[in-house]
Design a protein around this motif. Structure first.
Motif, PDB file in Angstrom:
ATOM      1  N   GLU A  50       0.823  -1.206   0.000  1.00 14.43           N
ATOM      2  CA  GLU A  50       0.000   0.000   0.000  1.00 14.43           C
ATOM      3  C   GLU A  50       0.861   1.262   0.000  1.00 14.43           C
ATOM      4  N   SER A  51       1.929   1.244   0.788  1.00  7.86           N
ATOM      5  CA  SER A  51       2.805   2.416   0.840  1.00  7.86           C
ATOM      6  C   SER A  51       3.519   2.640  -0.485  1.00  7.86           C
ATOM      7  N   VAL A  52       4.031   1.571  -1.086  1.00 12.42           N
ATOM      8  CA  VAL A  52       4.750   1.716  -2.351  1.00 12.42           C
ATOM      9  C   VAL A  52       3.790   2.104  -3.470  1.00 12.42           C
ATOM     10  N   GLU A  53       2.580   1.553  -3.441  1.00 14.56           N
ATOM     11  CA  GLU A  53       1.600   1.907  -4.469  1.00 14.56           C
ATOM     12  C   GLU A  53       1.246   3.391  -4.419  1.00 14.56           C
ATOM     13  N   GLU A  54       1.174   3.953  -3.243  1.00 15.91           N
ATOM     14  CA  GLU A  54       0.923   5.387  -3.121  1.00 15.91           C
ATOM     15  C   GLU A  54       2.075   6.191  -3.710  1.00 15.91           C
ATOM     16  N   LEU A  55       3.297   5.714  -3.473  1.00 19.81           N
ATOM     17  CA  LEU A  55       4.478   6.354  -4.046  1.00 19.81           C
ATOM     18  C   LEU A  55       4.414   6.342  -5.572  1.00 19.81           C
ATOM     19  N   LEU A  56       4.066   5.200  -6.147  1.00 18.61           N
ATOM     20  CA  LEU A  56       4.005   5.078  -7.605  1.00 18.61           C
ATOM     21  C   LEU A  56       2.856   5.901  -8.181  1.00 18.61           C
ATOM     22  N   VAL A  65       4.146   7.944 -19.109  1.00 18.63           N
ATOM     23  CA  VAL A  65       4.541   6.852 -20.009  1.00 18.63           C
ATOM     24  C   VAL A  65       3.507   5.721 -20.034  1.00 18.63           C
ATOM     25  N   GLY A  66       2.367   5.935 -19.389  1.00 15.68           N
ATOM     26  CA  GLY A  66       1.288   4.961 -19.485  1.00 15.68           C
ATOM     27  C   GLY A  66       1.200   3.933 -18.379  1.00 15.68           C
ATOM     28  N   PHE A  67       1.963   4.123 -17.296  1.00 17.78           N
ATOM     29  CA  PHE A  67       1.861   3.200 -16.167  1.00 17.78           C
ATOM     30  C   PHE A  67       0.679   3.640 -15.307  1.00 17.78           C
ATOM     31  N   ASP A  68      -0.383   2.859 -15.330  1.00 15.62           N
ATOM     32  CA  ASP A  68      -1.620   3.195 -14.628  1.00 15.62           C
ATOM     33  C   ASP A  68      -1.551   2.621 -13.212  1.00 15.62           C
ATOM     34  N   ALA A  69      -0.928   3.374 -12.310  1.00 18.31           N
ATOM     35  CA  ALA A  69      -0.708   2.874 -10.946  1.00 18.31           C
ATOM     36  C   ALA A  69      -2.009   2.563 -10.209  1.00 18.31           C
ATOM     37  N   GLY A  96       6.975   2.792   6.370  1.00 19.07           N
ATOM     38  CA  GLY A  96       7.343   4.176   6.148  1.00 19.07           C
ATOM     39  C   GLY A  96       8.708   4.338   5.504  1.00 19.07           C
ATOM     40  N   ALA A  97       9.491   3.261   5.464  1.00 19.03           N
ATOM     41  CA  ALA A  97      10.834   3.310   4.866  1.00 19.03           C
ATOM     42  C   ALA A  97      10.737   2.853   3.418  1.00 19.03           C
ATOM     43  N   LEU A  98      10.504   3.801   2.525  1.00 26.24           N
ATOM     44  CA  LEU A  98      10.213   3.469   1.135  1.00 26.24           C
ATOM     45  C   LEU A  98      11.417   3.691   0.223  1.00 26.24           C
ATOM     46  N   PRO A  99      11.436   2.982  -0.906  1.00 20.90           N
ATOM     47  CA  PRO A  99      12.495   3.234  -1.893  1.00 20.90           C
ATOM     48  C   PRO A  99      12.298   4.611  -2.523  1.00 20.90           C
ATOM     49  N   ARG A 100      13.365   5.160  -3.040  1.00 18.48           N
ATOM     50  CA  ARG A 100      13.283   6.459  -3.699  1.00 18.48           C
ATOM     51  C   ARG A 100      12.883   6.303  -5.164  1.00 18.48           C
ATOM     52  N   ALA A 101      12.047   7.200  -5.638  1.00 15.39           N
ATOM     53  CA  ALA A 101      11.626   7.191  -7.041  1.00 15.39           C
ATOM     54  C   ALA A 101      11.948   8.560  -7.632  1.00 15.39           C
ATOM     55  N   THR A 102      13.215   8.925  -7.586  1.00 15.38           N
ATOM     56  CA  THR A 102      13.651  10.272  -7.935  1.00 15.38           C
ATOM     57  C   THR A 102      13.799  10.504  -9.435  1.00 15.38           C
ATOM     58  N   SER A 103      13.623   9.468 -10.223  1.00 15.53           N
ATOM     59  CA  SER A 103      13.649   9.603 -11.676  1.00 15.53           C
ATOM     60  C   SER A 103      12.661   8.599 -12.244  1.00 15.53           C
ATOM     61  N   LEU A 104      12.317   8.748 -13.512  1.00 14.84           N
ATOM     62  CA  LEU A 104      11.398   7.810 -14.145  1.00 14.84           C
ATOM     63  C   LEU A 104      11.989   6.401 -14.150  1.00 14.84           C
ATOM     64  N   ALA A 105      13.261   6.286 -14.531  1.00 18.50           N
ATOM     65  CA  ALA A 105      13.876   4.963 -14.589  1.00 18.50           C
ATOM     66  C   ALA A 105      13.905   4.306 -13.212  1.00 18.50           C
ATOM     67  N   ARG A 106      14.225   5.092 -12.199  1.00 15.20           N
ATOM     68  CA  ARG A 106      14.260   4.541 -10.846  1.00 15.20           C
ATOM     69  C   ARG A 106      12.857   4.101 -10.406  1.00 15.20           C
ATOM     70  N   ALA A 107      11.837   4.897 -10.749  1.00 15.39           N
ATOM     71  CA  ALA A 107      10.458   4.527 -10.419  1.00 15.39           C
ATOM     72  C   ALA A 107      10.053   3.241 -11.122  1.00 15.39           C
ATOM     73  N   LEU A 108      10.513   3.053 -12.348  1.00 21.03           N
ATOM     74  CA  LEU A 108      10.209   1.819 -13.060  1.00 21.03           C
ATOM     75  C   LEU A 108      10.907   0.627 -12.411  1.00 21.03           C
ATOM     76  N   GLY A 109      12.086   0.857 -11.837  1.00 19.67           N
ATOM     77  CA  GLY A 109      12.738  -0.210 -11.087  1.00 19.67           C
ATOM     78  C   GLY A 109      11.936  -0.611  -9.865  1.00 19.67           C
ATOM     79  N   VAL A 110      11.365   0.384  -9.191  1.00 22.76           N
ATOM     80  CA  VAL A 110      10.495   0.104  -8.044  1.00 22.76           C
ATOM     81  C   VAL A 110       9.283  -0.707  -8.514  1.00 22.76           C
ATOM     82  N   ALA A 111       8.668  -0.246  -9.603  1.00 27.12           N
ATOM     83  CA  ALA A 111       7.474  -0.917 -10.120  1.00 27.12           C
ATOM     84  C   ALA A 111       7.786  -2.335 -10.579  1.00 27.12           C
ATOM     85  N   TYR A 112       8.997  -2.565 -11.060  1.00 23.16           N
ATOM     86  CA  TYR A 112       9.387  -3.907 -11.502  1.00 23.16           C
ATOM     87  C   TYR A 112       9.219  -4.927 -10.387  1.00 23.16           C
ATOM     88  N   VAL A 113       9.632  -4.570  -9.192  1.00 22.72           N
ATOM     89  CA  VAL A 113       9.526  -5.492  -8.063  1.00 22.72           C
ATOM     90  C   VAL A 113       8.066  -5.758  -7.716  1.00 22.72           C
TER      91      VAL A 113
END
Length: 204
Positions: A50-56, A65-69, A96-113
């Protein structure tokens, strides 16, 4: 890291060590797994997803880019599974300790998991040990993922990654995001679950 690999293959290979470490904390495929183990698993995954989904969902680059979170949220499935077992999902602590999504590529890495877990979930659903097998269709919405459309959802995600992660710098950022997501997940799961599973075993 090896140059020239397609992005998803690089993500899989360059996070394999952390993937294995994460599995150590999700042991619902053990022959002696109990309903309590499964409840702990669902609660831990809800608190993280739930926490990561809110981040995305808040990431404008992903939307562009079409990622429908919102459509890809899996936390409602986890909440429904817990409710079916008589638990209150609102009482589950959120990470509360979430990964950083400071760029599009990094956010896609988060979404990959997070997206990769839908492939592994199908594997787990088919292999649940006898003590948990009776839960199929009653408290296994999360493991079922997107159901018959799981493959289509994964292919759509793969296409987004292929179109957005195009340079070596992009790939390095995506891997960094995925690795941090696994690291945060491991840190969250370790004190909350009995122990190993196969959540991302089939992700590629």
């Amino acid at each position: 890291m090896i140059a020239g690999r397609e992005p998803l293959r690089r993500l899989k290979e360059d996070t394999a060590d952390l993937h294995q470490q994460a599995e150590v904390h999700v042991r619902i495929l053990d022959a002696d797994a109990t309903l309590t183990d499964y409840r702990h698993y669902l609660a831990a995954m809800l608190g993280y997803h739930e926490s990561v989904e809110e981040l995305l969902a808040a990431h404008e680059g992903l939307r562009a880019v079409g990622f429908d979170a919102p459509r890809r949220r899996k936390s409602p499935m986890l909440a429904a599974d817990l409710g079916a077992l008589g638990e209150d999902p609102r009482a589950v602590p959120r990470c509360g300790a979430l990964p950083r999504a400071t760029s599009l590529a990094r956010a896609l890495g988060v979404a990959y998991v997070i997206e990769g877990s839908t492939l592994g979930g199908r594997y787990i659903l088919a292999k649940l040990p006898p003590p948990l097998a009776a839960l199929r269709g009653q408290a296994t919405a999360f493991l079922a993922g997107y159901g018959a459309e799981t493959g289509a959802y994964w292919r759509a995600f793969a296409a987004i990654v292929a179109s957005a992660v195009v340079t070596p710098a992009d790939e390095a950022e995506a891997v960094a995001g995925a690795r941090e997501t696994f690291e945060r997940l491991i840190g969250w799961l370790a004190p909350r679950t009995r122990a190993a599973g196969a959540l991302w075993r089939e992700a590629s």
